[in-house]
Design a protein around this motif. Structure first.
Motif, PDB file in Angstrom:
ATOM      1  N   ASP A 157       0.830  -1.211   0.000  1.00 28.35           N
ATOM      2  CA  ASP A 157       0.000   0.000   0.000  1.00 28.35           C
ATOM      3  C   ASP A 157       0.860   1.254   0.000  1.00 28.35           C
ATOM      4  N   ALA A 158       2.056   1.173   0.534  1.00 26.65           N
ATOM      5  CA  ALA A 158       2.998   2.304   0.526  1.00 26.65           C
ATOM      6  C   ALA A 158       4.326   1.837   1.098  1.00 26.65           C
ATOM      7  N   TRP A 159       5.360   2.663   0.913  1.00 27.95           N
ATOM      8  CA  TRP A 159       6.632   2.516   1.615  1.00 27.95           C
ATOM      9  C   TRP A 159       6.833   3.765   2.458  1.00 27.95           C
ATOM     10  N   PHE A 160       7.402   3.572   3.649  1.00 25.23           N
ATOM     11  CA  PHE A 160       7.501   4.648   4.635  1.00 25.23           C
ATOM     12  C   PHE A 160       8.891   4.650   5.256  1.00 25.23           C
ATOM     13  N   GLN A 161       9.578   5.795   5.176  1.00 26.42           N
ATOM     14  CA  GLN A 161      10.924   5.896   5.754  1.00 26.42           C
ATOM     15  C   GLN A 161      10.834   6.085   7.259  1.00 26.42           C
ATOM     16  N   ASP A 162      11.595   5.274   8.000  1.00 29.32           N
ATOM     17  CA  ASP A 162      11.601   5.306   9.457  1.00 29.32           C
ATOM     18  C   ASP A 162      12.214   6.622   9.946  1.00 29.32           C
ATOM     19  N   PHE A 163      11.452   7.362  10.773  1.00 30.87           N
ATOM     20  CA  PHE A 163      11.961   8.627  11.307  1.00 30.87           C
ATOM     21  C   PHE A 163      13.176   8.416  12.193  1.00 30.87           C
ATOM     22  N   THR A 164      13.151   7.344  12.989  1.00 33.72           N
ATOM     23  CA  THR A 164      14.210   7.121  13.967  1.00 33.72           C
ATOM     24  C   THR A 164      15.474   6.552  13.340  1.00 33.72           C
ATOM     25  N   ASP A 165      15.327   5.947  12.156  1.00 33.00           N
ATOM     26  CA  ASP A 165      16.481   5.372  11.460  1.00 33.00           C
ATOM     27  C   ASP A 165      16.257   5.539   9.954  1.00 33.00           C
ATOM     28  N   PRO A 166      16.731   6.647   9.379  1.00 36.20           N
ATOM     29  CA  PRO A 166      16.475   6.933   7.963  1.00 36.20           C
ATOM     30  C   PRO A 166      16.980   5.875   6.999  1.00 36.20           C
ATOM     31  N   ASP A 167      17.861   4.999   7.458  1.00 33.69           N
ATOM     32  CA  ASP A 167      18.336   3.925   6.582  1.00 33.69           C
ATOM     33  C   ASP A 167      17.292   2.819   6.414  1.00 33.69           C
ATOM     34  N   LYS A 168      16.249   2.858   7.251  1.00 33.19           N
ATOM     35  CA  LYS A 168      15.211   1.840   7.180  1.00 33.19           C
ATOM     36  C   LYS A 168      13.975   2.360   6.455  1.00 33.19           C
ATOM     37  N   VAL A 169      13.471   1.554   5.549  1.00 30.44           N
ATOM     38  CA  VAL A 169      12.211   1.848   4.862  1.00 30.44           C
ATOM     39  C   VAL A 169      11.281   0.665   5.103  1.00 30.44           C
ATOM     40  N   TRP A 170      10.065   0.967   5.558  1.00 28.52           N
ATOM     41  CA  TRP A 170       9.082  -0.064   5.870  1.00 28.52           C
ATOM     42  C   TRP A 170       7.987  -0.098   4.805  1.00 28.52           C
ATOM     43  N   ALA A 171       7.497  -1.284   4.528  1.00 32.06           N
ATOM     44  CA  ALA A 171       6.286  -1.414   3.727  1.00 32.06           C
ATOM     45  C   ALA A 171       5.086  -1.190   4.631  1.00 32.06           C
ATOM     46  N   VAL A 172       4.041  -0.605   4.088  1.00 32.14           N
ATOM     47  CA  VAL A 172       2.812  -0.359   4.835  1.00 32.14           C
ATOM     48  C   VAL A 172       1.682  -1.170   4.207  1.00 32.14           C
ATOM     49  N   GLU A 173       0.937  -1.882   5.046  1.00 30.86           N
ATOM     50  CA  GLU A 173      -0.251  -2.611   4.608  1.00 30.86           C
ATOM     51  C   GLU A 173      -1.402  -2.253   5.545  1.00 30.86           C
ATOM     52  N   VAL A 174      -2.566  -1.966   4.957  1.00 32.71           N
ATOM     53  CA  VAL A 174      -3.754  -1.631   5.736  1.00 32.71           C
ATOM     54  C   VAL A 174      -4.812  -2.698   5.493  1.00 32.71           C
ATOM     55  N   GLU A 175      -5.298  -3.306   6.575  1.00 35.81           N
ATOM     56  CA  GLU A 175      -6.326  -4.350   6.481  1.00 35.81           C
ATOM     57  C   GLU A 175      -7.561  -3.898   7.260  1.00 35.81           C
ATOM     58  N   LEU A 176      -8.706  -3.894   6.576  1.00 36.21           N
ATOM     59  CA  LEU A 176      -9.955  -3.472   7.212  1.00 36.21           C
ATOM     60  C   LEU A 176     -10.879  -4.637   7.507  1.00 36.21           C
ATOM     61  N   THR A 177     -10.842  -5.656   6.658  1.00 40.19           N
ATOM     62  CA  THR A 177     -11.699  -6.826   6.827  1.00 40.19           C
ATOM     63  C   THR A 177     -10.883  -8.082   6.557  1.00 40.19           C
ATOM     64  N   ARG A 178     -11.320  -9.180   7.150  1.00 39.95           N
ATOM     65  CA  ARG A 178     -10.594 -10.426   6.976  1.00 39.95           C
ATOM     66  C   ARG A 178     -10.800 -10.995   5.588  1.00 39.95           C
ATOM     67  N   LYS A 179      -9.720 -11.425   4.969  1.00 39.12           N
ATOM     68  CA  LYS A 179      -9.802 -12.073   3.664  1.00 39.12           C
ATOM     69  C   LYS A 179     -10.426 -13.458   3.837  1.00 39.12           C
ATOM     70  N   ARG A 180     -11.544 -13.678   3.173  1.00 41.70           N
ATOM     71  CA  ARG A 180     -12.248 -14.944   3.310  1.00 41.70           C
ATOM     72  C   ARG A 180     -11.632 -16.007   2.413  1.00 41.70           C
ATOM     73  N   GLY A 181     -11.731 -17.227   2.855  1.00 46.57           N
ATOM     74  CA  GLY A 181     -11.153 -18.322   2.087  1.00 46.57           C
ATOM     75  C   GLY A 181      -9.963 -18.892   2.818  1.00 46.57           C
ATOM     76  N   ARG A 182      -9.898 -20.194   2.884  1.00 45.92           N
ATOM     77  CA  ARG A 182      -8.841 -20.868   3.628  1.00 45.92           C
ATOM     78  C   ARG A 182      -7.448 -20.495   3.098  1.00 45.92           C
ATOM     79  N   GLY A 183      -6.632 -19.981   3.974  1.00 48.91           N
ATOM     80  CA  GLY A 183      -5.254 -19.687   3.615  1.00 48.91           C
ATOM     81  C   GLY A 183      -5.018 -18.367   2.907  1.00 48.91           C
TER      82      GLY A 183
END
Length: 251
Positions: A157-183
């Motif tokens: 959903d996005a990439w986000f640079q860590d404020f506390t450690d600029p060398d780190k970039v985190w992926a961002v995922e937002v989940e609102l509802t559970r994905k249905r279906g086994r697995g």
């Protein structure tokens, strides 16, 4: 409104760049994005619409309403269906992105997720538009596409640079509802984690809505760890979406 009559303000330029990166924004979030009142936000969007830079539409997302008519954006003869959304004209987006995103307009099926991702961005970054600090999904699709023009693997959903450690970039995922279906949920999370590894990111920040979904995500993380023969997934953080937004006073 002619170009001579329209003098774009710095906060309007910043908003248009933000909007172009995120594709669209719910009108309800515009005051937070620009740090101004609801009235000022509506006036600004009206100016930008009159100048031919944005479109404003209502999206019927199935919400109960009632929806208040806007003298700026509504036809008095039409029945109101859904909240107002703002999105840039193709030419506007092209100018701020330095590439042509093609024709696009928001769809009701995307509304809840887009709202949540934008709210998370505002909570973490405000209206910061440096694409190296926050790389939106639209920009990731452009950056990560292969020779055939299609994205290679999972796109976060996005990439986000860590404020506390600029060398780190985190992926961002937002989940609102559970994905249905086994697995399905473990598979989606594994794809997100594998993509983070492939792009040498620090890991994945999951923002989830509700205790039930949080438990499901935690269970999926435990299953992934078990399959990988480790005690826990080290590059995964799970956060409560609404608690994150409340701390930053994002509606």
């Amino acid at each position: 409104m002619s170009g001579k009559e329209f003098r774009q303000q710095p906060h309007e330029t910043r908003f248009l760049e933000f909007l172009s990166q995120e594709r669209a924004i719910a009108m309800a979030l515009v005051p937070t994005a620009i740090g101004r009142s609801i009235r000022a936000a509506r006036t600004m969007v009206h100016r930008l619409k009159q100048s031919g830079q944005v479109q404003v539409t209502r999206m019927d997302t199935g919400g109960p309403g009632p929806w208040r008519p806007s003298p700026y954006f509504d036809d008095p003869s039409e029945l109101l269906r859904g909240p107002l959304w703002v999105y840039p004209e193709r030419e506007t987006a092209c100018g701020y992105l330095d590439f042509d995103p093609g024709p696009w307009q928001p769809r009701p099926s995307m509304a809840d997720h887009m709202t949540a991702v934008t709210a998370v961005r505002l909570a973490l970054m405000g209206v910061e538009t440096d694409p190296e600090l926050w790389t939106s999904e639209r920009m990731l699709y452009r950056r990560l596409r292969g020779e055939n023009g299609q994205p290679i693997g999972h796109v976060h959903d996005a990439w986000f640079q860590d404020f506390t450690d600029p060398d780190k970039v985190w992926a961002v995922e937002v989940e609102l509802t559970r994905k249905r279906g086994r697995g399905r949920l473990p598979a989606a999370m594994s794809a997100a984690l594998d993509a983070a590894d492939r792009h040498e990111l620090a890991g994945v920040l999951y923002f989830v809505r509700g205790e039930s979904l949080r438990r499901a995500v935690e269970a999926a993380a435990a299953l992934i760890a078990n399959k990988r023969g480790i005690e826990r997934v080290p590059n995964l953080e799970i956060h409560d979406l609404d608690a994150t937004l409340a701390r930053k006073e994002v509606p």
